[in-house]
Design a protein around this motif. Structure first.
Motif, PDB file in Angstrom:
ATOM      1  N   ALA A 181      -4.644  -4.043   6.214  1.00  0.00           N
ATOM      2  CA  ALA A 181      -4.154  -2.851   6.915  1.00  0.00           C
ATOM      3  C   ALA A 181      -4.790  -1.603   6.343  1.00  0.00           C
ATOM      4  CB  ALA A 181      -2.632  -2.740   6.748  1.00  0.00           C
ATOM      5  N   PRO A 206      -4.929  -3.464  11.578  1.00  0.00           N
ATOM      6  CA  PRO A 206      -3.837  -2.550  11.940  1.00  0.00           C
ATOM      7  C   PRO A 206      -3.883  -1.235  11.159  1.00  0.00           C
ATOM      8  CG  PRO A 206      -2.997  -4.437  10.692  1.00  0.00           C
ATOM      9  CD  PRO A 206      -4.460  -4.674  10.888  1.00  0.00           C
ATOM     10  N   TYR A 208      -1.357   1.728  10.014  1.00  0.00           N
ATOM     11  CA  TYR A 208       0.046   2.141   9.902  1.00  0.00           C
ATOM     12  C   TYR A 208       0.081   3.650   9.693  1.00  0.00           C
ATOM     13  CZ  TYR A 208       1.502  -2.744   9.132  1.00  0.00           C
ATOM     14  OH  TYR A 208       1.750  -4.085   9.258  1.00  0.00           O
TER      15      TYR A 208
END
Ligand SMILES: Cc1cc2nc3c(=O)[nH]c(=O)nc-3n(C[C@H](O)[C@H](O)[C@H](O)COP(=O)(O)OP(=O)(O)OC[C@H]3O[C@@H](n4cnc5c(N)ncnc54)[C@H](O)[C@@H]3O)c2cc1C
Length: 410
Positions: A181, A206, A208
């Motif tokens: 991430a 991803p 965040y």
């Protein structure tokens, strides 16, 4: 101590220093380029990805390809340069001390500061937790992988979505690592949009947003990190913690202009850019000392560094030839929605390009330059984001009789 004199001394042989040196030389003066590393090119040596030169050459070059064009020109024009030569001090009389095998004193009629910037570290942002091996700044990891052929880790989390972090997410994936991430404390990414798409979305990594790292665990090597969501004041929200098992944490949490030498010379620095306060000639508060590139303000793309540095080199050459510049009577001030604007002072007697960054992302924003209530210039940005520098040109014919210009977002 050995001594030599020169018209223009340029400190730093990255893209800014190379362009400033070329421009000064083309304006008819003697130039000396001083670089502390073993080769010219600055940070671009390790940037082997494409994306350089899109504005200037309309080509997507790698960092080394981009800078080689300038190094070749430096060689062709026979501009003298010193490698492995760290500048240790500069004073307000433009006396430079550097260390190429012993000490050398360089007396310059004018100086261009082009020392670039360095990365913020864990210490700068106070990440809590253990202190195991496996925590790198993103640029350091890039250097180890691209220039020294060392792999930094296998399961990686990246804190900070600035461009270097995004580029490294893709680089590590291509090298066979698993990037779990990218964690960003802001509610939006601080990298270029093209890098979000090409480096994260294309590889299903991803992102965040509004999250940070709240703990690092590991005895000898990183074993896990814990992230949490943050509120508007960046405080972690209890109950949102999420643990990720990994062996490496990369930090891409901002850059700091390398202004130790500027401070020594007594140059006024700006609290927001952390670079020098300059006029439209890119002259600092110390006459005869000019600044450009990342040491002046952190740039998004290198093309703007090149253009800015051409101006710094030309101005330094003119100063060395004894040309006097008009007084900078007009203050240029950031207004609503603008984080900074540069140059901070202008004379109004010459056309000028302002560089600025907005505070928050937005669509269909007007960037307005005002003299009191009067609009001097207005441009429409369909997309204005903090990560992308905005350039805006003003004509001298519109600047007569003005004392202060305010730049704001509407
Ligand atoms: C990881 C990464 C990815 C990037 N990706 C892109 C991209 O895709 N596209 C793009 O357009 N831009 C990109 N950039 C931005 C671009 O590389 C920079 O804007 C540019 O390198 C800045 O040039 P500079 O000359 O100001 O600084 P630098 O390249 O940092 O050069 C500064 C030079 O000064 C030298 N120096 C410093 N102090 C001294 C001293 N005391 N004595 C002597 N020498 C000294 C340093 O050794 C260095 O060589 C990226 C940057 C990074 C870090």
């Amino acid at each position: 101590m050995n001594e030599r004199s020169v018209d223009v001394a340029v400190i730093g042989g990255g893209p800014a220093g190379l362009s400033a040196a070329l421009s000064a030389k083309k304006n008819g003066v003697d130039v000396l380029l001083i670089e502390r590393n073993e080769s010219l090119g600055g940070i671009l040596n390790q940037c082997i990805h494409e994306g350089f030169g899109i504005e200037l050459f309309k080509e997507a070059l790698t960092g080394p390809e981009y800078m080689q064009r300038f190094i070749d020109e430096v060689e062709n024009l026979k501009i003298p340069y010193m490698l492995n030569s760290m500048v240790l001090s500069v004073n307000d009389k433009r006396l430079i001390v550097c260390s190429p095998q012993g000490f050398l004193r360089v007396k310059a009629k004018s100086v261009v500061l082009a020392m670039g910037c360095r990365e913020r570290t864990r210490g700068n942002i106070c990440v809590p937790g253990d202190r195991p091996a496996g925590i790198y700044t993103a640029g350091c990891a890039q250097n180890l992988i691209n220039l020294r052929n060392y792999m930094v880790g296998r399961k990686v989390v990246i804190l900070g979505s600035g461009d270097i972090g995004l580029i490294m997410a893709r680089r590590l994936t291509l090298e066979g690592a698993s990037v779990l991430a990218v964690i960003e404390i802001l509610p939006y990414s601080s990298g270029l949009s093209r890098n979000i798409v090409q480096c994260l979305e294309d590889y299903n990594i991803p992102l965040y947003l509004s999250h940070t790292v709240v703990d690092i665990k590991g005895e000898r090597r990183v074993e896990s990190i814990t992230i949490a969501q943050v509120d508007e004041q960046w405080n972690p929200i209890p109950g949102t913690e999420k643990r990720m098992e990994c062996d490496t944490l990369l930090l891409s949490v901002g850059l700091i202009p390398e202004n130790e030498l500027s401070r020594q010379a007594g140059i006024e620095l700006h609290p927001v850019t952390a670079g020098a306060v300059v006029d439209e000639y890119l002259q600092t508060s110390v006459p005869g000392i000019f600044a450009s590139g990342n040491v002046l303000h952190v740039h998004d793309v290198v093309d703007w560094v090149t253009l800015e540095s051409e101006l710094a080199g030309k101005s330094a050459a003119e100063y060395a030839k004894g040309v006097s510049f008009p007084e900078s009577k007009i203050s240029v001030i950031p207004g609503d929605g603008v984080r900074y604007v540069l140059p901070q002072r202008i004379s109004g007697e010459k056309d000028v390009t302002l560089s600025l960054r907005v505070f928050c992302p937005g669509r269909d924003k007007k960037i307005i330059v005002k003299d009191g209530g009067k609009v001097v210039k207005k441009i429409l940005k369909t997309r204005a984001v903090p990560s992308e520098m905005i350039r805006l040109s003003l004509k001298s014919k519109d600047l007569g009789g003005i004392k202060e210009l305010r730049v704001e977002v509407e």
